[in-house]
Every structure is written in structure tokens, then in C-alpha cells.
Design an enzyme around this catalytic site. Structure first.
Site, short mmCIF file in Angstrom:
data_model
loop_
_atom_site.label_atom_id
_atom_site.label_comp_id
_atom_site.label_asym_id
_atom_site.label_seq_id
_atom_site.Cartn_x
_atom_site.Cartn_y
_atom_site.Cartn_z
N HIS A 31 34.94 30.08 -68.49
CA HIS A 31 34.49 29.11 -67.48
C HIS A 31 33.11 28.53 -67.81
O HIS A 31 32.47 27.96 -66.95
CB HIS A 31 34.48 29.77 -66.10
N ASN A 41 -4.16 48.18 -55.86
CA ASN A 41 -2.76 47.92 -56.25
C ASN A 41 -2.11 47.16 -55.12
O ASN A 41 -2.32 47.49 -53.96
CB ASN A 41 -1.98 49.24 -56.40
N GLY A 42 -1.27 46.20 -55.46
CA GLY A 42 -0.56 45.43 -54.44
C GLY A 42 -0.97 43.97 -54.52
O GLY A 42 -1.51 43.51 -55.54
N LYS A 101 7.00 50.05 -65.34
CA LYS A 101 7.97 51.08 -64.98
C LYS A 101 8.32 50.99 -63.50
O LYS A 101 9.45 51.24 -63.11
CB LYS A 101 7.36 52.46 -65.30
N GLU A 148 24.40 46.23 -67.83
CA GLU A 148 23.35 47.20 -68.13
C GLU A 148 23.04 47.24 -69.63
O GLU A 148 21.88 47.29 -70.04
CB GLU A 148 23.76 48.58 -67.59
N LYS A 196 19.35 46.38 -71.14
CA LYS A 196 18.62 47.35 -71.97
C LYS A 196 18.22 46.70 -73.28
O LYS A 196 17.09 46.83 -73.74
CB LYS A 196 19.54 48.54 -72.21
N CYS A 236 0.21 48.11 -61.69
CA CYS A 236 -1.13 48.69 -61.67
C CYS A 236 -1.09 50.18 -61.35
O CYS A 236 -0.22 50.65 -60.63
CB CYS A 236 -1.97 47.99 -60.62
N TRP A 246 -1.80 45.32 -64.12
CA TRP A 246 -0.67 44.52 -64.60
C TRP A 246 -0.85 43.16 -63.96
O TRP A 246 -0.78 43.02 -62.74
CB TRP A 246 0.63 45.19 -64.14
N GLU A 284 15.42 44.09 -72.72
CA GLU A 284 14.08 44.56 -72.34
C GLU A 284 13.33 45.27 -73.46
O GLU A 284 12.12 45.18 -73.52
CB GLU A 284 14.11 45.38 -71.04
N ARG A 299 3.38 53.15 -66.90
CA ARG A 299 3.81 52.22 -65.84
C ARG A 299 3.82 50.77 -66.31
O ARG A 299 4.44 49.93 -65.68
CB ARG A 299 2.84 52.34 -64.65
C1 AGP Z 1 15.30 49.32 -66.24
O1 AGP Z 1 15.41 49.61 -67.58
C2 AGP Z 1 14.23 48.42 -65.88
N1 AGP Z 1 12.98 48.86 -66.36
C3 AGP Z 1 14.23 47.88 -64.45
O2 AGP Z 1 15.31 47.00 -64.37
C4 AGP Z 1 14.35 48.88 -63.28
O3 AGP Z 1 15.60 49.47 -63.28
C5 AGP Z 1 14.09 48.13 -61.96
O4 AGP Z 1 12.81 47.58 -61.98
C6 AGP Z 1 14.28 49.01 -60.75
O5 AGP Z 1 13.40 50.09 -60.76
P1 AGP Z 1 13.57 51.30 -59.78
O6 AGP Z 1 14.82 52.02 -60.16
O7 AGP Z 1 12.34 52.12 -59.96
O8 AGP Z 1 13.69 50.74 -58.40
#
Ligand code: AGP
Length: 583
Positions: free
Chosen positions: A483, A95-96, A578, A460, A464, A2, A71, A467, A27
Site C-alpha cells: 500500500h 530537571n524537568g 534512558k 521493535e 533497536k 538530566c 540533556w 537507535e 541516562r
Molecule cells: C528503547 O530502546 C528506547 N530507549 C525507548 O524507546 C524506551 O523504550 C522509551 O523511551 C520508554 O521508556 P520507558 O520504558 O522507561 O517508559
């Protein structure tokens, strides 16, 4: 997650709020809304969908108002669950998470209140209404006393047509002073145009009027209110000729790495490690983070452990609080977070402090909650990252770890200065990557494997791809395949094998042979010319420890092009935010 924006001043509020909402779009959200005080009446528009779905709100009349991007957590993405929540004379954006909302809702319902949404947030507007006897601040105080959880609130009351009351508890809220009025926002980019800002702390209430801000504790004891000068112009995000922020931000990695290395705060590092030899400062170090930040922590932990020769572990922040880590004054917890607002990472950082460990933070946001909580704050200099997928902030985090380890060894991470040229060279392979992306989107699953330092890169690369392209798959330690996960290998699987470790090359060759002999197609990301893959994304030779920095470039480009091949917008992946401000 949010986003909040609020304005009271001389100009019409709705346009300013709408503009602020568009700056918060990055965001991640699923509905939006705006409310303004019009005379002694509240007017509002709120809808599920993009900010453009409330474009008609720009016609609302009034110089004081609040806006929100939601959100969904409690209740689906529907018009009625969007904020602001209006009850009687009050409009609230939140927010929260209000953790005790179910109890509060039951009590309010028993008192005769009827609710129109499924949200936890709506309880706040009803509480305000039930406590209100003509004193706005006092109603806020009594309401806040009832709330458990995390909340940043901006509240309008139609009896006070120029006033916004803001509350912060474990959810960020920043005040801004502009030429013609006062603003509040959950995030710095929404405050573009403000020359001065004041970051609220947990447990504070701010009362904003067009020319003034008064600050109070939750018990309404007056507090000093200090605004500091800030140049927020640079926060306005533009694509600068790129089709997407993600691609633009990948192209900025060379500069982000060089800036971060140059800005490495040696004095802070000296304060943190205190003594020479540095290895004696702590008995153990934990690096905590989520998602991409966790992956950079994995690389950071390897590098630090090799440098200091003491136990250094990377931990998922969301798991850190679920066990009893060995914390105490000889432990250092380094929280890694580009946003500095990730709730899981904040919880881990609070636990570290509570147990007496030293808390250091690596973040891209100097004003963030984590930065303010830390004993020692280090900054990445990536600049604002708009794409939901972390790209240049990941590169900058890696750069920080190289710079830190070089410092601890009494050296300079000189290789980082060469990275912009290497990045450019790696980007020249983009056409090959685009063609491979077109191929992998047909796979049933895409699996990333690596050993040693390449394991974090595999995780990673896989995150990527998942997502932004939604392709199913996972990242595995190559040695673990046999395994269990090798059962996934067949002609419909694609394996991306990251193989940069000289000493591990033969083992990686074996893993590649194992998956290929079961029909999987293999793309190797490697500096070697003898990995028996179907396709090779070639890396230039570099000092062994720097490969994670190089590897992430083709992997990010692969994810980006896979998203485009599937007709998706890589800047706005579904369901993601974000900055993840709920646990
Ligand atoms: C990364 O591409 C993601 N959007 C997500 O995993 C992100 O890295 C994670 O939510 C942590 O965010 P931060 O670095 O703002 O703490």
C-alpha cells in the site's frame, strides 16, 4: 535525560558528586556541572561534553554541593547552558521543564536581571535571588509558587553553607541517608552507598543538612519525613567482562525472564481483576507505553485479548492524551514503562486516574513515579538496565504478559523456565548475525516486516537497529507494504522478515517474494525452512505464542553488531536518554 546529585555531610562534596554524575551517565546527557559552597562563596565548574569534561571540579573545596548532567531541551549543548545556574547567592540544578519560563524571564529582565543562558532553568536561580531576604526556605517557597511545569530542584545558598533545599514537582527526586551525610538524586543508582532512602512526592520541599532532613509542603507546612531501609549496593553497574552494557544485558535476559515469571504477583493480579470470571472485571483495557514499552504492550494486548475476549488495545502514551479515550470505572489502563518515569506515560496514567479508570503499572522501578501513582503495581525483575536501548527489560515485560495471561487462564507459564537454555542456543548464532550486520550497514535502508504477532517484533527490531546504529529504516506490517512502502524496495534495501506465524506463513512468503523481486535482500527470522530469503536466522520451534520472546534475541544482537560495525557505542546512542522525563 538530566540527572541530579546533591550531597551535604562531613566529607568533601565534589568527589562524591563527580562519582554520582558518572553513575547517572547512562541516562543520556550532553553537559555536566558541579557547584559547592566554599565558606560563604559558591564555586562551580560546568561544561558541555561528558562528565569527564568537569573532572577538574573534583578539586573544589566544600562539604555541601550539587551536580547535574544536562540533556538539552531549551538551548543547545553549550557551557553556558549547563547547570548549575548561579545567580547571586544561589546555585540551582533542575530537571524537568519550566513551562512558563518565557513570561518569567521577561518579567525578571524588566526588573533588571540579565540572563547568561538560553535555558528555562536559569529563571529559577533569578527568582530565588529576587525573593531572598535572608530566609532560604521562604525564597524557595515564593519561587515555587511562580513555577508551572515539571521540576526537581536542588538549591544551594551561600549564606547557608551546609544546607541543600530540594523540591519535587512531577520530576523524580530521592533522598538518601549515608553514614557521613545526606544525599539527593534523580535516580537510585546515584545513591549507591545510602542505607536509607526517602522518595519525595510531588508538592514537597526537603531541607537537607548533614545529619537531618526536614520535609515541608509547598506552603511550608511541616510533613513527616520517613526514610526506609534499602540495599542499593546492587545498583552499581559493571560490565562484567562484556565490551558493552547492551551486550551484557542481552546475555541477562534468560535470568530476567525467569525472575519476572517467578515474582509474578498473583495476589495483586487477583486484587486487580477482582472476580472470576476475570473477563467481567473490565469492559475494556488499554495498555499504554512509549518506544520499546509500547512494542511490548502490543504483544501484551494481543495475548490479553485472546485470553479475556474483551477489547484490549495498545496505545502510544504520547498519543493517548491527544484524543478522548473511552475511560471510566469499567476501563483498566495498564501503563508499561521500565523506568517508571517516562513523562508521556505518566501523563497518560494521570489522565486515566482523572477519568476514573483503574490504573495498573508494569515497571522495573518500584520507587518510580508511575509505581507510586498506580492503584496496582507489577514489577519486572530485570535488574538495573544501563544501556540506553531497552533489551532485558523488554524480555521481562513480555515474560510478565505471559505470566499474567497464564494466571488468568488458571495455568502456569511453564515454558518461561526453559527460556535461559533457549536464549543460550539463540546466542550461539551470534557469529552469523555479526556477518549479516556487516552486510546490512551498507544498505540505504533496513526495513522490518511481520504479520500478526510478528508485527510488534518487526517494529521493535527496527527501533533497536535505528537507535543504536542510526541506520535509516522502519518497521511495517507486511501486508501494508504493497500500500505504499514497497516503493522503497530496490537493490539498496534490506528487508528483515519476521515470520513465525504458522497460519500466516504463506502470506509472509508472498511478501518476501514481492520485495526480493524488486531487488531487496531479505533476512528471514523464522523457525521455517521454506521462506525464500537470502539469509535465514533460524529460530527453534516453540509454542506459537512464545515466538516474540525468542525473536527479539537475534534482532537485538543484529542491532548491537550493526552499531559496532559502524564504530558506534551502542550504550550511548546520540540524542537519546534512558529515561525520557519530558513530554
Ligand atoms: C528503547 O530502546 C528506547 N530507549 C525507548 O524507546 C524506551 O523504550 C522509551 O523511551 C520508554 O521508556 P520507558 O520504558 O522507561 O517508559
Amino acid at each position: 535525560m538530566c540527572g541530579i546529585i546533591a550531597y551535604t555531610g562531613k566529607r568533601q562534596a565534589a568527589g562524591i558528586l563527580y562519582d554520582g554524575l558518572t553513575r547517572l551517565e547512562y541516562r543520556g546527557y550532553d553537559s555536566a556541572g558541579i557547584a559547592v559552597v566554599n565558606g560563604l562563596r559558591l564555586d562551580y565548574v560546568k561544561r558541555a561534553g561528558r562528565v569527564s569534561a568537569v573532572a577538574d571540579a573534583r578539586a573544589l573545596s566544600g562539604t555541601c554541593g550539587v551536580g547535574h548532567t544536562r540533556w538539552a531541551t531549551h538551548g543547545g549543548a553549550e557551557d553556558r547552558n549547563a547547570h548549575p545556574h548561579v545567580c547571586g547567592k544561589f546555585a540551582v540544578v533542575h530537571n524537568g521543564i519550566i513551562e512558563n519560563y518565557a513570561v518569567l524571564k521577561r518579567e525578571l529582565t524588566d526588573m533588571g536581571h540579565s540572563f547568561s543562558s538560553d535555558t528555562d532553568s536559569e529563571t529559577v536561580s533569578h527568582l530565588l535571588s529576587s525573593f531572598y531576604r535572608g530566609d532560604f526556605l521562604s525564597a524557595v517557597r515564593q519561587t515555587v509558587e511562580q513555577l508551572r511545569g515539571s521540576f526537581a530542584l536542588c538549591v544551594l545558598c551561600s549564606d547557608f553553607p551546609e544546607t541543600i533545599v530540594c523540591v519535587r514537582q512531577k520530576s523524580p527526586l530521592i533522598l538518601g541517608r549515608a553514614k557521613d551525610g545526606m544525599l539527593a538524586a534523580s535516580d537510585i543508582p546515584a545513591l549507591g552507598g545510602c542505607r536509607e532512602i526517602c522518595v519525595l512526592s510531588d508538592g514537597q520541599i526537603a531541607c537537607l543538612t548533614p545529619a537531618d532532613c526536614k520535609l515541608f509542603s509547598f506552603s511550608l507546612a511541616p510533613l513527616p519525613c520517613k526514610f526506609t531501609a534499602s540495599d542499593l549496593k546492587s545498583c552499581v553497574a559493571e560490565k562484567k567482562g562484556f565490551a558493552h552494557f547492551m551486550r551484557k544485558e542481552i546475555s541477562q535476559e534468560g535470568a530476567a525472564v525467569v525472575r519476572t515469571a517467578r515474582a509474578f504477583d498473583e495476589a495483586e493480579a487477583r486484587r486487580l481483576f477482582g472476580c472470576v470470571p476475570y473477563a467481567e472485571a473490565f469492559s475494556r483495557i488499554f495498555l499504554v507505553g512509549c518506544g520499546t514499552a509500547y512494542h511490548s504492550a502490543l504483544t501484551g494486548a494481543r495475548l490479553l485479548e485472546e485470553t479475556l475476549r474483551i477489547p484490549v488495545a495498545a496505545e502510544l502514551a504520547s498519543e493517548f492524551c491527544c484524543r478522548k479515550p473511552l475511560l471510566g470505572r469499567h476501563a483498566l489502563v495498564l501503563a508499561v514503562s521500565q523506568s517508571g518515569e517516562t513523562a508521556d506515560t505518566l501523563a497518560a496514567a494521570r489522565l486515566a486516574k482523572q477519568k476514573g479508570a483503574r490504573l495498573a503499572v508494569l515497571t522495573n522501578a518500584g520507587y518510580s513515579s508511575l509505581a507510586r501513582l498506580s492503584d496496582h503495581c507489577f514489577l519486572t525483575e530485570a535488574g538495573v538496565e544501563v544501556g540506553v536501548a531497552a533489551t532485558k527489560t523488554y524480555a521481562a515485560q513480555l515474560a510478565f504478559f505471559y505470566a499474567l495471561c497464564a494466571f488468568l487462564r488458571g495455568e502456569k507459564a511453564a515454558y518461561l523456565r526453559r527460556f535461559p537454555a533457549i536464549h543460550k542456543k539463540l546466542s550461539e548464532g551470534e557469529e552469523q548475525i555479526r556477518l549479516l550486520a556487516a552486510e546490512i550497514v551498507r544498505a540505504r535502508g533496513v526495513y522490518f516486516i511481520g504479520r500478526g504477532a510478528d508485527y510488534a517484533s518487526a517494529l521493535e527490531g527496527s527501533l533497536k537497529l535505528r537507535e543504536v546504529s542510526y541506520l535509516p529504516g522502519a518497521g511495517y506490517a507486511a501486508g501494508e507494504l504493497k500500500h505504499g512502502s514497497i516503493a522503497l524496495m530496490d537493490g539498496d534495501a534490506v528487508v528483515v522478515a519476521v515470520a513465525t506465524g504458522k497460519a500466516l506463513k504463506e502470506k509472509m512468503r508472498t511478501s518476501v517474494c514481492e520485495v526480493r523481486s524488486r531487488g531487496a535482500k531479505v533476512i528471514a527470522v523464522t523457525p521455517f525452512d521454506d521462506i525464500p530469503a537470502d539469509h535465514v536466522l533460524a529460530l527453534p520451534a516453540c509454542p506459537q505464542k512464545y515466538y516474540p520472546l525468542l525473536t527479539q534475541v537475534p534482532l537485538q544482537l543484529l542491532a548491537y553488531h550493526a552499531a559496532l560495525c559502524r564504530g558506534l557505542d551502542p550504550d550511548r546512542p546520540r540524542n537519546l536518554a534512558k529515561s525520557v522525563t519530558v513530554e
